[in-house]
Design an enzyme around this catalytic site. Structure first.
Site, PDB file in Angstrom:
ATOM      1  N   PRO A   2      38.181  52.202  41.983  1.00 27.51           N
ATOM      2  CA  PRO A   2      36.800  51.728  41.845  1.00 27.51           C
ATOM      3  C   PRO A   2      36.696  50.265  42.264  1.00 27.51           C
ATOM      4  CG  PRO A   2      37.605  52.698  39.786  1.00 27.51           C
ATOM      5  CD  PRO A   2      38.780  52.537  40.696  1.00 27.51           C
ATOM      6  N   GLU A   3      35.680  49.951  43.035  1.00 29.33           N
ATOM      7  CA  GLU A   3      35.414  48.574  43.411  1.00 29.33           C
ATOM      8  C   GLU A   3      34.122  48.126  42.734  1.00 29.33           C
ATOM      9  OE1 GLU A   3      35.974  47.677  47.483  1.00 29.33           O
ATOM     10  OE2 GLU A   3      37.425  49.278  47.788  1.00 29.33           O
TER      11      GLU A   3
END
Ligand code: ZN
Length: 286
Positions: A2-3
């Site tokens: 996840p960014e």
């Protein structure tokens, strides 16, 4: 992994379900999650805590609890938060039961994710300042700030962008997409970018941040985010802007996708230095 946009999506989806609720029970099944903190102490502190709101800083999801307590969650490589899954999935690490009967489950097959409970805003700020730099999508995120940060840096601009202590929340995918949007080759030394480059890079990062969407719903369904990459994981396919074949190269140990027509290569004399150095190390860690 996840960014920033995905963590922001999770925050937005989760916030209405947890804001104002009290945690009736916390069960930490994996002691590694709170390390070096104690799981028992964290469980005790979470029990009967009321969630005032959910914040985010970089890739950290921040549970703002009553009594000026903060639970800082980082999902790392494979962490996922699920709201009301039918049964606790394999690799469940943490269970949070809410006073309205709903349940939040933290799942993490590779166990790199963390949950740290901090007391007081000063402790929270100290924790975050030691780990992350400026936040995209804020007024302070200016080309001037980026240029000042990049001044004199021989490391490739991609390593610079991935360095969490400089820019919070940008990961490998986000970096490739932002550099493509900006027309900047990932191997260009950060210190050689001119102001107009930094302005386009800032815009590229903001454009990606603004595309925040349903990457992964809290019910576990994967969204269409991955289908809409411009260059990332599109080696051998035509560039969406000019039709040139997208190449995969390695920058600081990370797979990197580039259109070398839209993102002109730096002069070769800068490449040997650009392939090593502190920035490359930072890129591998990020
Ligand atoms: Zn192109």
């Amino acid at each position: 992994m996840p960014e920033l946009p995905e963590v922001e999506t999770i925050r937005r989806q989760l916030a209405p379900h947890v804001t104002g609720r009290t945690i009736s029970r916390a069960e930490i099944l994996d002691p590694r999650w709170t390390r070096p903190g104690s799981p028992a102490a964290t469980e005790a502190s979470l029990r009967s805590a009321t969630v005032e709101r959910l914040d985010r800083a970089g890739k950290y999801l921040i549970w703002v609890l009553d009594g000026e307590r903060y639970l800082l969650m980082h999902l790392r490589m494979t962490g996922t938060l699920l709201f009301d899954p039918p049964a606790p999935p394999t690799h469940t690490r943490v269970l949070l039961d809410l006073d309205d009967g709903h349940r939040l489950v933290y799942v993490d097959p590779r166990r790199f994710g963390t949950g740290h409970l901090l007391h007081g805003a000063a402790a929270r700020d100290e924790y975050l300042n030691a780990r992350i730099g400026i936040e995209p999508l804020t007024p302070e995120f200016t080309p001037e700030h980026l240029r000042a940060q990049g001044r004199g840096r021989a490391a490739p601009v991609k390593a610079f962008v991935l360095d969490q202590k400089r820019i919070a929340g940008v990961g490998n995918i986000y970096a490739d997409e932002a550099l493509f949007r900006a027309g900047i080759h990932p191997l260009r030394p950060a210190g050689r970018l001119i102001r107009a480059d930094w302005a386009r890079l800032r815009d590229g990062i903001e454009a990606k941040g603004a595309s925040i969407d349903d990457f992964r719903h809290i019910d576990g369904a994967r969204g269409s985010f991955q289908d809409r990459f411009l260059v990332h994981r599109r080696a051998g396919l035509p560039c969406p802007r000019c039709g040139t074949t997208i190449r995969k190269i390695v920058v600081g140990g990370r797979g990197t996708y580039v259109c070398e027509r839209c993102q002109p290569k730096p002069r070769s004399r800068s490449r040997p230095r650009a392939a090593s150095g502190a920035g490359a190390v930072a890129a591998r860690r990020a």
